[in-house]
Write an enzyme that holds these catalytic residues in place. Sequence first.
Site, PDB file in Angstrom:
ATOM      1  N   LYS A  45       0.830  -1.224   0.000  1.00 17.74           N
ATOM      2  CA  LYS A  45       0.000   0.000   0.000  1.00 17.74           C
ATOM      3  C   LYS A  45       0.854   1.260   0.000  1.00 17.74           C
ATOM      4  O   LYS A  45       0.349   2.361   0.035  1.00 17.74           O
ATOM      5  CB  LYS A  45      -0.945  -0.009   1.215  1.00 17.74           C
ATOM      6  CG  LYS A  45      -2.001  -1.098   1.142  1.00 17.74           C
ATOM      7  CD  LYS A  45      -2.798  -1.220   2.438  1.00 17.74           C
ATOM      8  CE  LYS A  45      -3.769  -0.141   2.671  1.00 17.74           C
ATOM      9  NZ  LYS A  45      -4.600  -0.391   3.886  1.00 17.74           N
ATOM     10  N   LYS A  47       2.369   2.614   2.245  1.00 18.50           N
ATOM     11  CA  LYS A  47       2.023   3.451   3.408  1.00 18.50           C
ATOM     12  C   LYS A  47       2.960   3.068   4.548  1.00 18.50           C
ATOM     13  O   LYS A  47       3.264   1.905   4.733  1.00 18.50           O
ATOM     14  CB  LYS A  47       0.591   3.115   3.879  1.00 18.50           C
ATOM     15  CG  LYS A  47      -0.543   3.865   3.235  1.00 18.50           C
ATOM     16  CD  LYS A  47      -1.854   3.490   3.967  1.00 18.50           C
ATOM     17  CE  LYS A  47      -3.009   4.359   3.519  1.00 18.50           C
ATOM     18  NZ  LYS A  47      -4.246   4.052   4.269  1.00 18.50           N
TER      19      LYS A  47
HETATM   20  N1  C2G Z   1     -12.644   6.458   5.891  1.00 21.80           N
HETATM   21  C1  C2G Z   1     -13.803   7.227   5.911  1.00 21.80           C
HETATM   22  N2  C2G Z   1     -13.704   8.563   6.062  1.00 21.80           N
HETATM   23  C2  C2G Z   1     -12.498   9.164   6.212  1.00 21.80           C
HETATM   24  C3  C2G Z   1     -11.323   8.383   6.211  1.00 21.80           C
HETATM   25  C4  C2G Z   1     -11.421   7.012   6.054  1.00 21.80           C
HETATM   26  O1  C2G Z   1     -14.924   6.691   5.773  1.00 21.80           O
HETATM   27  N3  C2G Z   1     -12.454  10.523   6.363  1.00 21.80           N
HETATM   28  C5  C2G Z   1     -12.783   5.009   5.706  1.00 21.80           C
HETATM   29  C6  C2G Z   1     -12.086   4.507   4.440  1.00 21.80           C
HETATM   30  O2  C2G Z   1     -12.910   4.711   3.299  1.00 21.80           O
HETATM   31  C7  C2G Z   1     -11.875   3.033   4.765  1.00 21.80           C
HETATM   32  C8  C2G Z   1     -11.683   3.047   6.305  1.00 21.80           C
HETATM   33  O3  C2G Z   1     -12.161   4.326   6.771  1.00 21.80           O
HETATM   34  O4  C2G Z   1     -13.056   2.299   4.456  1.00 21.80           O
HETATM   35  C9  C2G Z   1     -10.235   2.879   6.702  1.00 21.80           C
HETATM   36  O5  C2G Z   1      -9.489   3.886   6.067  1.00 21.80           O
HETATM   37  P1  C2G Z   1      -7.913   3.616   5.803  1.00 21.80           P
HETATM   38  O6  C2G Z   1      -7.276   3.176   7.062  1.00 21.80           O
HETATM   39  O7  C2G Z   1      -7.378   4.785   5.038  1.00 21.80           O
HETATM   40  O8  C2G Z   1      -8.000   2.328   4.857  1.00 21.80           O
HETATM   41  P2  C2G Z   1      -7.411   2.173   3.383  1.00 21.80           P
HETATM   42  O9  C2G Z   1      -6.017   2.665   3.340  1.00 21.80           O
HETATM   43  O10 C2G Z   1      -8.420   2.711   2.466  1.00 21.80           O
HETATM   44  O11 C2G Z   1      -7.291   0.573   3.280  1.00 21.80           O
HETATM   45  O12 C2G Z   1      -8.041  -3.696   1.379  1.00 21.80           O
HETATM   46  C10 C2G Z   1      -8.606  -2.436   1.668  1.00 21.80           C
HETATM   47  C11 C2G Z   1      -7.582  -1.502   2.276  1.00 21.80           C
HETATM   48  O13 C2G Z   1      -6.920  -2.109   3.369  1.00 21.80           O
HETATM   49  C12 C2G Z   1      -8.267  -0.210   2.727  1.00 21.80           C
END
Ligand code: C2G
Length: 137
Positions: A45, A47
């Site tokens: 990712k 990250k």
């Molecule tokens: N999210 C949200 N609103 C935000 C930030 C995040 O609804 N302001 C949601 C994202 O859409 C996601 C969840 O919170 O559904 C977790 O966000 P992240 O930790 O950024 O996850 P991500 O990097 O999108 O990883 O296989 C799927 C991935 O692991 C998702």
Amino acid sequence: MIRVITYGTFDLLHYGHINLLRRAKALGDYLIVALSTDEFNLNMKNKRSYFSYEERKLILESIRYVDLIIPEENWEQKRTDIIKYDVDVFVMGDDWTDKFDFLKTVGKGCEVVYLPRTPEISTTRIKNDIKLSLPKS
Ligand code: C2G
């Protein structure tokens, strides 16, 4: 019992994550969070989370909406997770819209739900604002 699953890094847990987890849990009775491992974040990712997997897991375990946390180690595990944990509903924020529709036919059939993201907040924004020592506007 309706079993729900969602995936993510959940670093620097913030109210956008909480809004997602609360709404995901409201879609069923039991919420599984597949939490991205440090290796998955780094290698797949691109990250680097501030908190380690164990620290992010400890924090998520204290959230009332979360019933089980499993490691997310690769992109491909969603199919097997849905079968292994007998999942009825797969949930992600709508920044992932359409990306996981293929899961609808997995196992007994899985509902795929994309929930509107919470505007304005993100882990990246928090890091940037702190770096610039900006107050939360
Ligand atoms: N999210 C949200 N609103 C935000 C930030 C995040 O609804 N302001 C949601 C994202 O859409 C996601 C969840 O919170 O559904 C977790 O966000 P992240 O930790 O950024 O996850 P991500 O990097 O999108 O990883 O296989 C799927 C991935 O692991 C998702």
